[in-house]
Design a protein around this motif. Structure first.
Motif, short mmCIF file in Angstrom:
data_model
loop_
_atom_site.label_atom_id
_atom_site.label_comp_id
_atom_site.label_asym_id
_atom_site.label_seq_id
_atom_site.Cartn_x
_atom_site.Cartn_y
_atom_site.Cartn_z
N UNK A 1 0.86 -1.32 0.06
CA UNK A 1 0.03 0.07 -0.06
C UNK A 1 0.87 1.18 0.03
N UNK A 2 2.09 1.21 0.65
CA UNK A 2 2.96 2.54 0.49
C UNK A 2 4.12 2.22 -0.52
N UNK A 3 4.33 2.79 -1.76
CA UNK A 3 5.29 2.78 -2.80
C UNK A 3 6.63 3.15 -1.95
N UNK A 4 7.64 2.42 -2.30
CA UNK A 4 8.95 2.69 -1.94
C UNK A 4 10.09 2.46 -2.91
N UNK B 1 4.95 10.13 -2.78
CA UNK B 1 4.26 8.80 -2.58
C UNK B 1 3.77 8.92 -1.25
N UNK B 2 4.43 9.37 -0.14
CA UNK B 2 3.99 9.37 0.94
C UNK B 2 2.50 10.31 1.30
N UNK B 3 2.62 11.16 0.69
CA UNK B 3 1.54 12.23 0.56
C UNK B 3 0.30 11.59 -0.23
N UNK B 4 0.74 11.03 -1.42
CA UNK B 4 -0.61 10.32 -1.82
C UNK B 4 -1.10 9.13 -1.16
N UNK B 5 -0.14 8.48 -0.42
CA UNK B 5 -0.72 7.31 0.29
C UNK B 5 -1.63 7.96 1.45
N UNK C 1 -4.88 8.98 -0.08
CA UNK C 1 -5.63 7.61 -0.18
C UNK C 1 -6.37 7.05 0.98
N UNK C 2 -5.64 7.20 2.09
CA UNK C 2 -6.20 6.48 3.44
C UNK C 2 -6.78 7.59 4.13
N UNK C 3 -7.22 8.52 3.77
CA UNK C 3 -7.98 9.56 4.50
C UNK C 3 -9.45 9.15 4.49
N UNK C 4 -9.99 9.45 5.65
CA UNK C 4 -11.46 8.91 5.97
C UNK C 4 -12.21 10.26 6.33
N UNK C 5 -13.03 10.32 5.92
CA UNK C 5 -14.05 11.64 6.11
C UNK C 5 -14.06 12.93 5.74
#
Length: 112
Positions: free
Chosen positions: A85-88, A101-105, A108-112
């Protein structure tokens, strides 16, 4: 016949890492030093960092830096990497995460 040469051990941390610069206001840094991203570095390192920045290369973070920035354990960050789920990136044997990539991750994982 080969001689056994031994190197002197560095017991003093300052001797191992070189001189420290005082960042307090009014303190003077050596003539070949500049402030780059809030740190005192040599002019050569600052110029090199500026060239890399202009080359458009991503800023790479270590697993420890990501974990510390998100106030999580390194194990959690490694789990995200292992499940894909986290590109590296692998740089030698080191694992690095691109800042974008961390900002995109996180987006994507933000809820609400």
């Amino acid at each position: 016949m080969a001689r056994n040469k031994t190197l002197p051990l560095l017991t003093d941390h300052t001797a191992a890492t070189g001189p420290k610069f005082d960042d307090s206001p009014g303190a003077s840094a050596p003539a070949n030093a500049v402030i780059h991203n809030g740190r005192v570095v040599s002019r050569r390192k600052a110029a090199s960092a500026a060239r890399w920045g202009r080359a458009g290369l991503p800023r790479l973070l270590s697993i420890g830096a990501v974990a510390a920035g998100l106030d999580l354990s390194e194990k959690t960050v490694r789990r995200w990497i292992d499940n894909g789920s986290l590109p590296h990136h692998r740089v030698g044997r080191q694992i690095r995460i691109a800042e974008h990539d961390l900002r995109d991750f996180l987006a994507r994982s933000r809820h609400g």
